[in-house]
Design a protein around this motif. Structure first.
Motif, PDB file in Angstrom:
ATOM      1  N   ASP A 237      41.004 -20.320 -82.192  1.00 12.73           N
ATOM      2  CA  ASP A 237      40.123 -20.012 -83.332  1.00 12.73           C
ATOM      3  C   ASP A 237      38.762 -19.479 -82.853  1.00 12.73           C
ATOM      4  O   ASP A 237      38.214 -18.534 -83.403  1.00 12.73           O
ATOM      5  CB  ASP A 237      39.875 -21.260 -84.187  1.00 12.73           C
ATOM      6  CG  ASP A 237      41.098 -21.652 -85.000  1.00 12.73           C
ATOM      7  OD1 ASP A 237      41.974 -20.775 -85.209  1.00 12.73           O
ATOM      8  OD2 ASP A 237      41.191 -22.820 -85.415  1.00 12.73           O
ATOM      9  N   HIS A 238      38.231 -20.153 -81.815  1.00 13.98           N
ATOM     10  CA  HIS A 238      36.929 -19.738 -81.305  1.00 13.98           C
ATOM     11  C   HIS A 238      36.937 -18.276 -80.879  1.00 13.98           C
ATOM     12  O   HIS A 238      36.041 -17.497 -81.218  1.00 13.98           O
ATOM     13  CB  HIS A 238      36.502 -20.630 -80.136  1.00 13.98           C
ATOM     14  CG  HIS A 238      35.225 -20.168 -79.488  1.00 13.98           C
ATOM     15  ND1 HIS A 238      35.208 -19.323 -78.403  1.00 13.98           N
ATOM     16  CD2 HIS A 238      33.932 -20.372 -79.822  1.00 13.98           C
ATOM     17  CE1 HIS A 238      33.945 -19.049 -78.083  1.00 13.98           C
ATOM     18  NE2 HIS A 238      33.155 -19.667 -78.931  1.00 13.98           N
ATOM     19  N   THR A 239      37.957 -17.901 -80.135  1.00 18.91           N
ATOM     20  CA  THR A 239      38.064 -16.546 -79.609  1.00 18.91           C
ATOM     21  C   THR A 239      38.108 -15.526 -80.755  1.00 18.91           C
ATOM     22  O   THR A 239      37.427 -14.503 -80.725  1.00 18.91           O
ATOM     23  CB  THR A 239      39.360 -16.421 -78.766  1.00 18.91           C
ATOM     24  OG1 THR A 239      39.579 -17.659 -78.087  1.00 18.91           O
ATOM     25  CG2 THR A 239      39.273 -15.280 -77.781  1.00 18.91           C
TER      26      THR A 239
ATOM     27  N   ALA B 160      22.730 -30.074 -76.207  1.00 23.84           N
ATOM     28  CA  ALA B 160      23.821 -29.243 -76.726  1.00 23.84           C
ATOM     29  C   ALA B 160      24.498 -29.971 -77.888  1.00 23.84           C
ATOM     30  O   ALA B 160      24.324 -31.173 -78.085  1.00 23.84           O
ATOM     31  CB  ALA B 160      24.832 -28.951 -75.626  1.00 23.84           C
ATOM     32  N   THR B 161      25.257 -29.227 -78.655  1.00 22.71           N
ATOM     33  CA  THR B 161      25.933 -29.818 -79.805  1.00 22.71           C
ATOM     34  C   THR B 161      27.147 -30.636 -79.349  1.00 22.71           C
ATOM     35  O   THR B 161      27.536 -30.610 -78.186  1.00 22.71           O
ATOM     36  CB  THR B 161      26.353 -28.718 -80.790  1.00 22.71           C
ATOM     37  OG1 THR B 161      27.145 -27.763 -80.085  1.00 22.71           O
ATOM     38  CG2 THR B 161      25.140 -28.017 -81.379  1.00 22.71           C
ATOM     39  N   MET B 162      27.725 -31.334 -80.299  1.00 21.33           N
ATOM     40  CA  MET B 162      28.820 -32.282 -80.083  1.00 21.33           C
ATOM     41  C   MET B 162      29.990 -31.790 -79.203  1.00 21.33           C
ATOM     42  O   MET B 162      30.471 -30.685 -79.353  1.00 21.33           O
ATOM     43  CB  MET B 162      29.355 -32.592 -81.477  1.00 21.33           C
ATOM     44  CG  MET B 162      30.606 -33.395 -81.510  1.00 21.33           C
ATOM     45  SD  MET B 162      31.360 -33.341 -83.168  1.00 21.33           S
ATOM     46  CE  MET B 162      32.409 -31.911 -83.001  1.00 21.33           C
TER      47      MET B 162
ATOM     48  N   HIS C  96      28.463 -20.104 -74.867  1.00 16.61           N
ATOM     49  CA  HIS C  96      27.149 -19.555 -74.495  1.00 16.61           C
ATOM     50  C   HIS C  96      26.596 -18.758 -75.669  1.00 16.61           C
ATOM     51  O   HIS C  96      27.302 -17.985 -76.318  1.00 16.61           O
ATOM     52  CB  HIS C  96      27.286 -18.652 -73.265  1.00 16.61           C
ATOM     53  CG  HIS C  96      25.980 -18.064 -72.813  1.00 16.61           C
ATOM     54  ND1 HIS C  96      25.491 -16.868 -73.302  1.00 16.61           N
ATOM     55  CD2 HIS C  96      25.051 -18.522 -71.942  1.00 16.61           C
ATOM     56  CE1 HIS C  96      24.316 -16.617 -72.737  1.00 16.61           C
ATOM     57  NE2 HIS C  96      24.023 -17.603 -71.913  1.00 16.61           N
ATOM     58  N   CYS C  97      25.295 -18.940 -75.912  1.00 17.64           N
ATOM     59  CA  CYS C  97      24.660 -18.423 -77.130  1.00 17.64           C
ATOM     60  C   CYS C  97      24.951 -16.946 -77.417  1.00 17.64           C
ATOM     61  O   CYS C  97      24.661 -16.067 -76.615  1.00 17.64           O
ATOM     62  CB  CYS C  97      23.157 -18.618 -77.007  1.00 17.64           C
ATOM     63  SG  CYS C  97      22.264 -18.014 -78.452  1.00 17.64           S
ATOM     64  N   LEU C  98      25.482 -16.730 -78.580  1.00 18.26           N
ATOM     65  CA  LEU C  98      25.756 -15.369 -79.039  1.00 18.26           C
ATOM     66  C   LEU C  98      24.456 -14.592 -79.230  1.00 18.26           C
ATOM     67  O   LEU C  98      24.399 -13.375 -79.034  1.00 18.26           O
ATOM     68  CB  LEU C  98      26.498 -15.448 -80.372  1.00 18.26           C
ATOM     69  CG  LEU C  98      26.781 -14.139 -81.105  1.00 18.26           C
ATOM     70  CD1 LEU C  98      27.908 -13.395 -80.419  1.00 18.26           C
ATOM     71  CD2 LEU C  98      27.125 -14.404 -82.566  1.00 18.26           C
TER      72      LEU C  98
END
Ligand code: HEM
Length: 430
Positions: free
Chosen positions: A110-112, A313-315, A373-375
């Motif tokens: 899903d992330h990709t 960082a987030t969870m 890594h931050c978009l």
């Protein structure tokens, strides 16, 4: 019975933080300057277990190498659907929280898929094309600051600049920025108390509702013959991706818009604010930067390392027992990577507590690491450089109104973001 399935670890488990440190972790001194406490934790052990009021322990990672390893380790999930026990303790109803249907809270594949829909919109080249517009917004805002008069640098400049830019990119009206900010703040609030749950709930409901209405309204303006990548703003690009290609569902569309709006509201403001404060508190570095504007990119990187906008960082939740620095965190553990502590690790950064804009070897993790890594990193860097560079060029003398006082901190439960609430300055123009 015990809800979180924790297995029996094979190597020593992380130590709980002592009560004394636990109290420190919520003190005003800690909010002002968390780095000494993080320094002690980092020196003492690679991982510490910290209890939260809602009965979910978090496991804090403070060393640089361990931080990078965790951020890049697929054995940690970011998908709340894979951690229903913890979500229940958070009081997050099943299926709630459209922000959760975003790339930030997804694992591959899903992330990709989700990230792939917007990467092209945020490349360095696309951002570079925004430079004249960002410069213009910067200059307009600075025109509004009267030379020599007391001004809140955050309210007058550091906040409206990135918020205007992200609003234009998305295609949302910047006039709603106060609502957006309140809702954004709610969304990043972990539900560690009843009050936090309430604040969170408002953001979690209102922002997606707003975007739901906006999408319906904008759909009529989307030219179906124009492909997503050529639409005039991100809202329309994502509607086109949904309508033309079916490459994301409705919740994912709303989640994407929500994530990008929140990310654009809670971070770059603090890069500009923390950067200004660091420069004012290190006058020799400020003087050096005024003399040598070519150091600007390195100065922005140093702000990111030294006092970056994202403290933690987030969870991430362990899907298996995972060894970190020789200690085992058990399956089911909620792991917190303390980005702020990693940036001050003397094992990686010599003179880590010194703010040095000429530092060359600076592979900080202020934008995270690995697939999440931050978009927005190219945008944030560009905004940071334009903002600080222009301020220094237009205002040869800048003073803190109350140099001996600690500016009020922007407090967020869980210390996800780090920044000041207000920064009162006198800025003297040419
Ligand atoms: C992810 C920091 C600005 C969009 C992240 C992460 C960090 C971060 C640390 C990773 C979080 C994690 O792994 O838990 C920052 C900092 C910024 C900044 C320090 C400013 C100086 C922005 C801006 C945008 C943005 C302006 C707007 C587009 C995102 C998105 C993600 C992200 C979409 C999720 C990426 C993914 O999950 O693949 N950011 N950010 N950020 N950031 Fe930023």
């Amino acid at each position: 019975g015990e809800e979180t399935q924790m297995s029996v670890p094979s190597s020593p488990v992380p130590v709980p933080v002592p009560d004394s440190v636990r109290e420190e972790l919520s003190s005003p001194e800690f909010q002002a300057d968390p780095y000494p406490v993080y320094g002690r934790l980092r020196a003492e052990a690679p991982v510490h277990r910290v209890e939260t009021p809602i009965g979910v322990d978090t496991w804090m990672v403070t060393r640089y190498e361990d931080a990078r390893a965790v951020l890049n380790d697929p054995r940690f999930t970011k998908d709340p659907r894979k951690a229903p026990d913890i979500m229940r303790k958070f009081g997050v109803p099943e299926g709630e929280g459209l922000i959760q249907r975003s790339m930030l809270n997804a694992d591959p594949p899903d992330h990709t898929r989700l990230r792939g829909l917007v990467t092209k919109a945020f490349t360095r080249r696309r951002m570079e094309a925004l430079r004249p517009r960002i410069q213009r917004i910067t200059d307009d805002l600075l025109d509004g600051i009267a030379s020599g008069e007391e001004v809140d640098f955050i309210g007058a400049f550091a906040f409206p600049l990135p918020v205007t830019v992200i609003s234009e990119l998305l295609g949302v009206p910047a006039e709603r920025m106060d609502d957006f900010r309140r809702w954004s703040a709610g969304i990043i609030t972990p539900p560690f108390s009843e009050e936090a749950k309430r604040v969170r709930q408002e953001g979690v409901e209102e922002l997606p509702r707003y975007f739901g209405e906006l999408v319906e309204e904008r759909r009529a303006q989307v030219d179906p013959s124009v492909p997503p990548g050529s639409q005039p703003d991100l809202v329309r690009a994502l509607i086109a991706a949904y309508d033309q290609e079916g490459s994301l569902d409705h919740h994912e569309l709303i989640g994407m818009l929500t994530l990008i709006l929140v990310a654009g509201h809670e971070t770059t403001v603090n890069l500009i604010g923390n950067g200004m404060l660091a420069l004012l508190r290190n006058p020799e570095q400020l003087a050096l930067l005024r003399e040598r504007p070519d150091l600007l990119p390195g100065a922005v990187e140093e702000v990111l390392r030294y006092d970056g906008p994202v403290e933690r960082a987030t969870m991430r939740i362990a899907l298996a027992d995972v060894e970190i620095g020789g200690l085992t965190v058990p399956k089911g553990a909620l792991v917190t990577v303390v980005i702020g502590a990693a940036g001050r690790d003397p094992g990686r950064f010599p003179d880590a507590d010194v703010f040095d804009i000429t530092r060359e070897d600076n592979p900080h993790v202020a934008f995270g690491h690995g697939i999440h890594h931050c978009l927005g990193a190219p945008l944030a860097r560009l905004e940071g450089q334009i903002a600080l560079g222009t301020v220094l060029r237009r205002f040869p003398v800048i003073e803190l109104v109350k140099p001996d006082e600690e500016p009020p901190r922007r407090f967020t439960v869980g210390n996800i973001v780090r920044g000041v609430q207000a920064l009162h300055l006198r800025m003297h123009a040419n």
